[in-house]
Write a protein that holds these residues in place. Structure first.
Motif, PDB file in Angstrom:
ATOM      1  N   THR A  25      29.457  38.089  -5.844  1.00  0.00           N
ATOM      2  CA  THR A  25      29.693  36.234  -4.769  1.00  0.00           C
ATOM      3  C   THR A  25      29.408  35.376  -5.630  1.00  0.00           C
ATOM      4  OG1 THR A  25      26.990  37.460  -5.071  1.00  0.00           O
ATOM      5  CG2 THR A  25      28.367  37.893  -2.906  1.00  0.00           C
ATOM      6  N   ALA A 197      33.262  37.690   2.083  1.00  0.00           N
ATOM      7  CA  ALA A 197      31.949  37.708   2.631  1.00  0.00           C
ATOM      8  C   ALA A 197      31.493  37.179   3.780  1.00  0.00           C
ATOM      9  CB  ALA A 197      31.341  36.721   0.825  1.00  0.00           C
ATOM     10  N   PRO A 199      29.112  36.152   6.070  1.00  0.00           N
ATOM     11  CA  PRO A 199      27.772  36.575   6.531  1.00  0.00           C
ATOM     12  C   PRO A 199      27.999  36.348   7.726  1.00  0.00           C
ATOM     13  CG  PRO A 199      28.199  34.406   5.410  1.00  0.00           C
ATOM     14  CD  PRO A 199      29.619  35.552   5.519  1.00  0.00           C
ATOM     15  N   SER A 202      26.874  39.317   9.723  1.00  0.00           N
ATOM     16  CA  SER A 202      25.559  39.957   9.453  1.00  0.00           C
ATOM     17  C   SER A 202      24.415  40.650  10.495  1.00  0.00           C
ATOM     18  CB  SER A 202      24.097  38.925   8.555  1.00  0.00           C
ATOM     19  OG  SER A 202      22.876  39.546   8.105  1.00  0.00           O
ATOM     20  N   HIS A 233      31.414  41.719   1.238  1.00  0.00           N
ATOM     21  CA  HIS A 233      30.137  41.453   1.312  1.00  0.00           C
ATOM     22  C   HIS A 233      29.267  40.954   2.027  1.00  0.00           C
ATOM     23  CE1 HIS A 233      25.851  39.843  -0.999  1.00  0.00           C
ATOM     24  NE2 HIS A 233      26.289  38.701   0.480  1.00  0.00           N
ATOM     25  N   CYS A 235      25.399  39.752   3.786  1.00  0.00           N
ATOM     26  CA  CYS A 235      24.434  39.492   3.568  1.00  0.00           C
ATOM     27  C   CYS A 235      23.171  40.166   4.426  1.00  0.00           C
ATOM     28  CB  CYS A 235      24.391  37.664   3.956  1.00  0.00           C
ATOM     29  SG  CYS A 235      25.269  36.641   3.399  1.00  0.00           S
ATOM     30  N   GLU A 256      22.503  43.661  -0.087  1.00  0.00           N
ATOM     31  CA  GLU A 256      21.145  43.288  -0.258  1.00  0.00           C
ATOM     32  C   GLU A 256      20.067  44.322  -0.222  1.00  0.00           C
ATOM     33  OE1 GLU A 256      20.133  39.511   1.657  1.00  0.00           O
ATOM     34  OE2 GLU A 256      22.468  38.040   1.306  1.00  0.00           O
ATOM     35  N   CYS A 314      23.651  38.760  -3.294  1.00  0.00           N
ATOM     36  CA  CYS A 314      24.287  37.550  -2.764  1.00  0.00           C
ATOM     37  C   CYS A 314      24.682  36.059  -3.944  1.00  0.00           C
ATOM     38  CB  CYS A 314      23.084  37.041  -1.825  1.00  0.00           C
ATOM     39  SG  CYS A 314      23.890  36.392  -0.418  1.00  0.00           S
TER      40      CYS A 314
END
Length: 337
Positions: A25, A197, A199, A202, A233, A235, A256, A314
């Motif tokens: 990240t 990524a 997010p 999530s 990735h 979060c 995470e 992260c």
């Protein structure tokens, strides 16, 4: 085995002499700016500065990669979203969403990878590959669902899942088309690893039951276009969607500290997955503000539990001390002594 070979071996699930110590990240800290002769926001716009900042934690702290860019707004900006590039302490943020009156008017801009700051990112990869040929270059990009949230607004996106799910699917498809073009550009410059990524996927924002319907299919399609190794990735506490993450076609998944490494290993074993585990040293607490001995203790614990690729959990906070990044790498080295 050099750093590129070591990272590739680890992401391919092969045995390595040392687990790589990277950041999948965003990885830029203010303490490194002076030594790299860079500043924000210019390092978001100038390829030479971006490259110097991207390699700075390798040169100043021993991190085993270069990592660009330092935010997730460039793709939305390429669609016409207004972006505040921030200042020397703040990363870019969206001021507005995509400029359209009706979702039906939304389309991928022509020659997408040459819009906005995207050419700067691509040029910085070329510079890094040329000037630091032995260091793996990791490039970050937004997942299609996250980019869709940038285009529509995250709150509106989540609401529309209940009221206009077909519209959400259409916007995610448009975002996927754009990100596929960007992946092709990354393939052309032979980046070593792509980190997607996502997010907005999530479980803290998206109902885990919706992940497999609205986010995962586009991630599978995107990963299938990548010629390099890749990392996904997401979060927060990604435990409720970890099975789907493992089955999305990426070389590794980054998670995470909310998910324990041993639990992630068990999920991976239950799935019979070859996807490797990347993480999960706390960025919000450990790397940001804890003393170096606690950084080393957390790193050692992750290695003892069998993390495949050691990485921050992260994006590294810009005000994190370089001493903690050094301790992160030193603890990995000490583990093998």
């Amino acid at each position: 085995m050099d750093l590129i070979e070591n990272l590739n071996a680890a992401l391919n699930g092969e045995e390595v002499e040392k687990v790589p110590a990277i950041s999948a990240t965003a990885a830029a800290v203010q303490e490194a700016f002076a030594g790299a002769n860079v500043s924000w926001p210019s390092a978001h716009q100038d390829a030479e500065e971006m490259a110097r900042l991207g390699i700075s934690l390798h040169e100043q702290a021993g991190l085993e990669c270069a990592r660009v860019p330092f935010d997730l707004t460039a793709e939305a900006e390429a669609f016409g979203c207004d972006v505040d590039l921030g200042d020397n302490e703040a990363t870019p943020t969206l001021r507005s969403h995509a400029p359209f009156d009706d979702v039906e008017d939304l389309e991928v801009p022509d020659d997408f990878a040459n819009q906005g700051r995207l050419p700067t990112i691509i040029k910085s990869i070329e510079i890094l590959k040329n000037e630091h040929p032995d260091v793996p270059v990791i490039v970050g990009m937004a997942g299609p669902f996250t980019l869709a949230g940038h285009l529509l607004g995250v709150e509106d996106l989540v609401k529309m899942l209940k009221t206009d799910s077909f519209v959400v699917e259409d916007v995610v498809d448009i975002a996927l088309d754009a990100q596929t073009e960007l992946v092709e550009a990354f393939n052309d410059v032979e980046v070593d690893c792509i980190c997607v990524a996502d997010p907005t996927s999530s479980p803290e924002l998206l109902d885990p039951n919706d992940f497999s319907d609205f986010a995962q299919p586009s991630l599978e399609d995107l990963s299938g276009e990548m010629e390099s190794n890749s990392i996904l990735h997401i979060c927060g506490n990604s435990r409720p969607i970890m099975e789907d993450m493992l089955n999305s076609g990426f070389s590794g998944i980054s998670f995470e500290e909310a998910v324990d490494v041993e639990e992630a290993k068990q999920i991976k074993a239950d799935e019979g997955s070859d996807t490797v585990l990347v993480g999960n040293i706390s960025t919000s607490q450990t790397l940001f503000s804890k003393p170096t001995d606690e950084v080393k203790a957390e790193v050692t614990q992750a290695l003892e539990k069998g993390i495949n690729v050691l990485a921050p959990s992260c994006g590294i906070a810009p005000k994190s001390p370089i001493a903690n990044i050094k301790a992160f790498v030193e603890a990995r080295d000490e583990f093998y002594q």
